[in-house]
Design a protein around this motif. Structure first.
Motif, PDB file in Angstrom:
ATOM      1  N   GLU A 123       0.827  -1.199   0.000  1.00 15.04           N
ATOM      2  CA  GLU A 123       0.000   0.000   0.000  1.00 15.04           C
ATOM      3  C   GLU A 123       0.869   1.260   0.000  1.00 15.04           C
ATOM      4  N   THR A 181      -7.454   4.276  -2.578  1.00  5.81           N
ATOM      5  CA  THR A 181      -6.259   3.659  -2.023  1.00  5.81           C
ATOM      6  C   THR A 181      -5.458   3.027  -3.148  1.00  5.81           C
ATOM      7  N   HIS A 226      -1.963   0.874  -4.432  1.00  9.25           N
ATOM      8  CA  HIS A 226      -0.913  -0.074  -4.072  1.00  9.25           C
ATOM      9  C   HIS A 226       0.096  -0.152  -5.214  1.00  9.25           C
ATOM     10  N   GLU A 248      -7.536   0.287  -5.456  1.00  8.21           N
ATOM     11  CA  GLU A 248      -8.480  -0.517  -4.689  1.00  8.21           C
ATOM     12  C   GLU A 248      -9.908  -0.045  -4.936  1.00  8.21           C
ATOM     13  N   GLU A 249     -10.721  -0.942  -5.479  1.00  8.03           N
ATOM     14  CA  GLU A 249     -12.146  -0.671  -5.749  1.00  8.03           C
ATOM     15  C   GLU A 249     -12.361   0.724  -6.339  1.00  8.03           C
ATOM     16  N   ASN A 296     -10.536  -4.853  -7.677  1.00  8.99           N
ATOM     17  CA  ASN A 296      -9.399  -3.949  -7.759  1.00  8.99           C
ATOM     18  C   ASN A 296      -8.923  -3.874  -9.204  1.00  8.99           C
TER      19      ASN A 296
END
Length: 790
Positions: free
Chosen positions: A146, A171, A173, A185-186, A215
């Motif tokens: 992350e 978010t 990564h 993320e999503e 994701n």
């Protein structure tokens, strides 16, 4: 061909399985089985991405006979020898499911590496040929680290819905072992969807889409060729004909990663689903900002603002207006004689290096003011190009944000030459320069287009049916003709412009056209003196193939008197196909909207039958009994042609016409025809465009060449009864997509030209500050797509 929403369908290649028919004689019963019939289920997860805190994986095992307790042997293959795998699985009495529990030490597994494992149920007496006895899985340690919170601004889902361009926090990564690979993320999760649709989750799920957590990865390993591998976004349309939405980068549309900001060119992204695919990022606003970075606006546009006459009425200066982004800290620029826009990058590099002559800077520059103007004392009436670069926050010149604009400065004694662009459409057989193409480009499917003019800087052409051109606002969902040309037209390249400059004209061939259809060429051109002009050719009707069959081809008049106030009239045309006496097209049937329907003539039955399939939309199947055409630019109203063969019909029956055995002319209508109009905002039928019932409809041969009516002149009648037409629950999605572009073939070769440039020494000064704007003009939004939730 028509486009009724922004969703632009195209053919998608899908690998299809091959199926062979069989009958009872081919069937052979499988073997009888005994024992517990133990097997691995079909839906077992085979790809396991494990996080740092995972130390085991449970593989389900099932059986058919479950009365008694049972233990079956398991053989396993593990090349790494890092996994502990039991040698058997035990079922409790009465239980049909057990599990094979695999354990491991997570610290010994290498991030980013895949570990294959295989299993075999080693008990022939208790296995089954009807279930999976073997299973292979892959275990891969979670490869993501992350980075933190970034920002994501969308311009992808609005290729399907009207939802604007919301920006949300996400978010992000990074891949642990593969540099430049990121995972968001999503990205299209509920925080985005609820803001996009302006509604809560329950409403969105009921009226538009559902969401499965997903994701999304993006490959930035080459910062200059950033792309999305094709992948599921988690978004699924509630209409099963659209299904799952996937995102991908289209060929040649790679984006860039600059200072932590990911962007893509306009129309570089694809929205893919079961129904086809659409070019997304139409406004070029799609953006991802990685954690720790911020978006900066170093945009710059230089535009000629006209000539300013001095107070002495004897001197004149050229005004150049600069519009710049909020983070620009200065502007440097040069002037070049003639059109040097194709040399802008070369000149920009020289400005950055300081090697260009006569570099000027905007004096007393104001950061954040957005606009500034300068005056330049140019030496003589002529064409000039201003090339300008912005400075970033550190004062560095940015060659990548170069702006170049060519203009004609007339001076006190000069006058700006007018734009003399002209265009025409001509038969291939009548155009001398196209003599070599007559055999391969027949007049019934091709024509020559010719564009002429002098001193042209840019030319863009757009060819479509005359009907589409005349109804462009409805066909495109609200575009003006000029906007349609700019969005869908073909830009002349170096070879076309060179031919136009050398000979005064450029010609080419347009092929694969619909026989018997009228086309119009639209041209937008700008000359070297800054004059832009939009013109249309005279409509040109493509011929029909040579025909020797017995059915009487040509135009027919069809009329029906409904009552004292409602008489419906239609002119349709029977068009032959190449080399056939049985297969035809019927153009403009019931509605003169340029549609051509496939039709088959049966001489034995003396009938002409329209199957419901339209030319150019073959993959859509039968379109009778469906709302397929828009009546208004905002698509609040639409219509379709319904054909009823009997009382129980839903309106999708083939249209049957009777042919007179003696004259071989179409003479009667066998099926009842209705053209209802639906209000898609209210979800109900509000009237009719036409109605033609078998009992009372008169059809006669027409010897003329013009149509009687068109979509803009034929009004909506509100007192016509209907057989059984209803607006389905999914009415807001029922208008089909049509492509605006014709299929054109270009057969001539191209070449490029190259000219040197030099910068000019001119006297410049900054103008008085421009007046501040009150508010900002809203960006134009295409309104041809599917409606947003209310």
């Amino acid at each position: 061909m028509k486009s009724l929403k922004i969703f632009f369908l195209a053919t998608v290649a899908i690998a299809a399985g091959l199926f062979t028919a069989c009958n009872d004689d081919d069937f052979t019963a499988g073997p009888d089985v005994d024992g517990a019939q133990v097997y691995f289920p079909e839906n077992v997860t085979t790809q396991h991405s494990i996080s740092d805190d995972v130390t085991s994986i449970a593989i389900p095992v099932k059986r058919i006979v479950k009365d008694e307790a049972l233990t079956v042997a398991i053989l396993a293959s593990d090349e790494s020898e890092l996994f502990t795998i039991p040698s058997s699985v035990t079922f409790a009495a009465g239980k049909e499911t057990s599990e094979l529990l695999i354990t491991f030490d997570r610290t010994k597994l290498e991030d980013g590496k895949e570990y294959p494992l295989s299993f075999l149920i080693n008990d022939e007496d208790n296995s089954t040929p009807y279930g999976n006895r073997m299973l292979s899985i892959t275990v891969a340690p979670w490869p993501w680290e992350e980075l933190g919170t970034g920002k994501f601004r969308d311009d992808w889902l609005c290729a399907m819905f009207k939802g604007g361009n919301p920006e949300i926090e996400v978010t992000v990564h990074k891949h642990k072992s593969k540099a430049g690979i990121y995972m968001i993320e999503e990205m299209y999760g509920w925080p985005f969807l609820t803001e996009f649709f302006g509604a809560d989750q329950e409403t969105v799920e009921a009226q538009a889409v559902t969401y499965t957590p997903a994701n999304i990865t993006i490959d930035c390993s080459d910062p200059n060729k950033v792309f999305f591998p094709r992948q599921f976004t988690g978004v699924t349309d509630i209409d099963s004909s659209y299904g799952d939405y996937e995102i991908a980068t289209l060929s040649g549309g790679e984006g860039t990663l600059v200072n932590g900001v990911i962007t893509f060119p306009k129309e570089a992204l694809g929205l893919l689903c079961k129904a086809g695919n659409s070019k997304a990022n139409k406004n070029g606003l799609f953006r991802i900002i990685l954690p720790g970075y911020e978006a900066v606006d170093y945009s710059l546009a230089a535009v000629y603002g006209g000539m300013k006459v001095g107070s002495d009425n004897e001197t004149a200066t050229a005004v150049v207006d600069f519009t710049y982004g909020a983070d620009v800290t200065g502007i440097s620029y040069v002037f070049v004689s003639d059109d040097a826009t194709d040399k802008a990058d070369e000149i920009a590099a020289e400005i950055v290096a300081g090697t260009a002559e006569n570099i000027y800077e905007v004096k007393n520059f104001e950061v954040g003011a957005e606009k500034v103007s300068i005056e330049a004392e140019l030496t003589a009436p002529a064409a000039y190009t201003v090339v300008a670069l912005p400075k970033d926050k550190s004062g560095k010149l940015l060659a990548g944000e170069v702006s170049a604009s060519t203009f004609y400065f007339p001076g006190m004694a000069g006058a700006v030459p007018e734009n003399d662009i002209a265009a025409t459409l001509i038969k291939v057989s009548e155009y001398p320069d196209a003599a070599d193409y007559v055999s391969q480009c027949p007049d019934y499917s091709s024509f020559v287009y010719e564009v002429s003019g002098t001193d042209m800087k840019s030319v863009k052409i757009y060819i479509n049916t005359t009907y589409v051109i005349e109804n462009i606002d409805i066909q495109s969902g609200g575009l003006t003709l000029q906007e349609a040309v700019r969005q869908y037209g073909k830009e002349f390249g170096a070879s076309e412009m060179a031919e136009l400059a050398e000979t005064g004209k450029y010609w080419n061939l347009s092929t694969d056209l619909a026989s018997g259809t009228s086309y119009t060429l639209v041209v937008e051109a700008t000359n070297n003196y800054g004059k832009t002009k939009l013109i249309q050719s005279e409509p040109f009707r493509v011929g029909v193939p040579p025909y020797t069959g017995e059915l009487a081809i040509g135009k027919y008049d069809m009329s029906y008197v409904a009552d004292a106030e409602n008489t419906f009239e239609n002119v349709f045309e029977v068009v032959p196909t190449v080399g056939s006496g049985t297969e035809f097209f019927v153009k403009d049937f019931a509605m003169e909207d340029d549609t051509q329907w496939y039709a088959t003539y049966d001489s034995g039955k003396s009938t002409l039958t329209l199957s419901g399939v339209q030319l150019g939309r073959e993959k859509d199947g039968n379109l009778l009994g469906a709302f397929t055409e828009a009546l208004t630019a905002d698509q609040s109203l639409g219509y379709g042609i319904y054909s009823f063969a009997g009382e129980e019909s839903k309106g999708s029956d083939p249209v049957v016409l009777t042919v007179d055995p003696a004259s071989k002319q179409v003479s009667k209508l066998v099926t009842d025809i209705e053209v209802p109009v639906a209000d898609f905002t209210a979800g109900k039928i509000v009237g009719a465009m036409a109605a033609y019932y078998a009992d009372g409809t008169v059809i006669t041969k027409n010897s003329g060449t013009s149509s009687a009516s068109a979509i803009k002149t034929q009004g909506v009648r509100t007192k016509i009864p209907f057989s059984s037409v209803r607006v389905p629950a999914s009415v807001k999605k029922s208008l089909d997509s049509r492509a605006l572009l014709t299929n054109t073939g270009f057969v001539k070769k191209s070449y490029d030209t190259n000219n040197g440039v030099r910068t000019l020494s001119v006297k410049t000064a900054q103008c008085e500050p421009l007046p501040k704007q009150i508010g900002r003009r809203a960006d134009f939004k295409i309104r041809e797509n599917r409606p947003i939730l209310k």
